[in-house]
Design an enzyme around this catalytic site. Sequence first.
Site: not given
Length: 790
Positions: A463-466
Amino acid sequence: MDMAGRAGSVGAGRWLLGISGAVLALVGLVLQIGGIQLVMVGGSGYYYITGALLTASGVLIALRRVSGALVFAIVLFGTLIWSIWEVGFQFWPLVPRIGPFLIMSFVMLLILPRLTGGRGAKVAKLGAGATALLIGMGAIAMFYPHGVVRNPFSSADESGPDGESRWQFFGKDASGTRYAPYSQITPGNVNRLKVAWTTRTGDLTAPGVESQNTPLQIGDTLYACTPRNQVLALDADTGKIRWRFDPGIRTAAYSRCRGVGYHDATSVQSSGLVPGNRAAPLPCDQRIIMTSVKARMYAIDARTGRLCTDFGEDGVVDLRKQMGAGNPDFYFQTSAPTIARDLVIVGSFVMDGRAEKMPGGVIRAFNVRTGQLVWAFDAGRPDVTTPPPAGVDFVDSTPDMWSTPAYDDKLGMIYLPLGGGADDFWGANRTPETEAYATSILALDITTGKERWKFQTVHHDIWDYDVASQPALYDLPDGKGSITPVIIQPTKTGQIFMLDRRNGKPFAPVAERPVPQDGQPGDRIAPTQPHSIGMPQIGVEPLTEASMWGATFLDQLSCRIAFRKARYEGPFTPITTKPTIFYPGYYGGFNWGGVSVDEKRGLLIVNDIRMPQVISLVPQAEVDPREVSDAHALGLYPQKGGPFATRHDTLMSVLGIPCNAPPWGTMTAIDLRSRQIVWQRPMGSIKDSVLPVGIKSPLPMPVGMPTLGGPISTRSGITFYAGTQDFYLRALDTRTGEELWKGRLPVGAQATPMTYVSPKTGKQYVLVSAGGARLSPNRGDYIIAYAVTR
């Protein structure tokens, strides 16, 4: 009145009733059409029923039947009951539900006497007046903040001996708390802040080229960087430019510089020297370290602005060496390098969603004097931190650290917020090493670069929750004379993790909870995800059809249809080829601006973003090559090498307004002892935002807009913040959240402010870089300092 006059009046009345009825019927027809679509995707039947009744009401009114008004009254009261049932008495959610009906009711009451032959004209007139009053009250209420959580205890002016004035790191000091122990500017005099000086850097921002710099203050000099990596030394009292270093960067589609590093070889913090062991400073004893969007690292003499030729090759280190051949142009630096002892710790930004094979996210430590590589943490080879031999590259496509770490010298650990995999939204081909380290907080031994501990905030992140925010280090008192050294890590998912920074174990409880499965065939979904149940979660209330919003009931209807057509099962909804809603989106929650900690009061101050995105996987065979060539503009991530590209959008109504109800950004204070919310308020107004009709809004409606940058807090009890979409630097009462002052900026700002006390004049300044808000077309190149006037 003569016969001709009466005939004219009757004719005008018929035309008025005909036009009013036709408009009402048309509105009803539109609602019916949209209502059918909504019902067909499993949504509420309210709009279809209401549309049918409004159409009937309009037709009857056009036919001059009083029953048309009765049907409208039924719709009005039914809508009131339905609206309160759906959203209660929340102001902004009620606006698109009730507002249009109040306006239609006002018109209905004006034309009612023409339906009744003049009967009840007086009552209708009084009703129209009362309705107009309600409309006016609602309009006025739009200019007041709603959904505010208040703390009744106000801050008193608190003075006392101030700490040393030095803003040496991006987050004030190595702990990243952005706490300034100064009390000259107080809640009592902050309203006397005026512009003390303004400097234009000459490096204007542009789309994708953004001013996000927080300058450093060392003695009587400020060190700032511009979006294209020029470095300026400024007089702290006048803003006069003492020197400028220009690396020659002129073209860059994606460019920003959040900060620079500083090292003093004569400081006791440096391992080789102590103060007083030299008769006079030598060139480059004090040096500025800058990393650039061309993946170069420069060492610059802090006194002269000249390159330090003893560093790297004539003052420059090429950070792309040994990074492999995979898409090197997508690898560069945007955040400030961190100076720890005699080391420069450098991460990288690897462009999102471009390809599966990308440069690795290795974190490296260089000697600050020579530029030699001392150690490297490569997630692809985590057990080997010695520099690789010549001709050997670091492992590609490993998690990067594009944000800023925090550092504890006493424990000898540096804490790294890590990103996800290079492909972002498709994880089937990731290595076990990437799976282990992506989207984590990683603690390394500062001397060796070896892992001390890690904590993963999202498992198998697709989810590109970096982890975007700099962590904050705080010594949490227990009320009994002891402290626990904690690390506080905000995340894009709106969760805040509090861990013991000695070992990475949760200090505030964390629970693994099941999450939705049923992802795209070929990839897997982690069965559980960590949830920080011991700390407040900000802006994570689940979306529902009822929570969809719009300026009117028509675009609210479009949002409800869009919501029902997409898949949404919470923040960890798996991505598939069907449109999937992300909330909080991959902008956050909490992004790169970090937090502030009022260390005196034990308060954590956080700002957040609440903008859901819609994403879907696109089979590579269906990707238009023209979209790939302009991926940023058209919202497509190519993810070359994988089976799917990803299409991106923000969940907006047909009028270009967010589909979730305001606020879209808030500021929140959390008591770190009780771990409860103390206050919360929407941040920023729609003033200066470009409206869907293409003009800039002049209206200061404090709905709470998406926020960037971070807050700072002072000993006297003030929190300063500038990252709103409107053009202001604000001062809030740290204890209550009440707005004490705001200063107008020439353009918006994204950068975190800073504050310092001049060693020459003893005057405290508050400073902000203003180059333009993210969503604004207005751009600038300003550095502005404020001080209290007598």
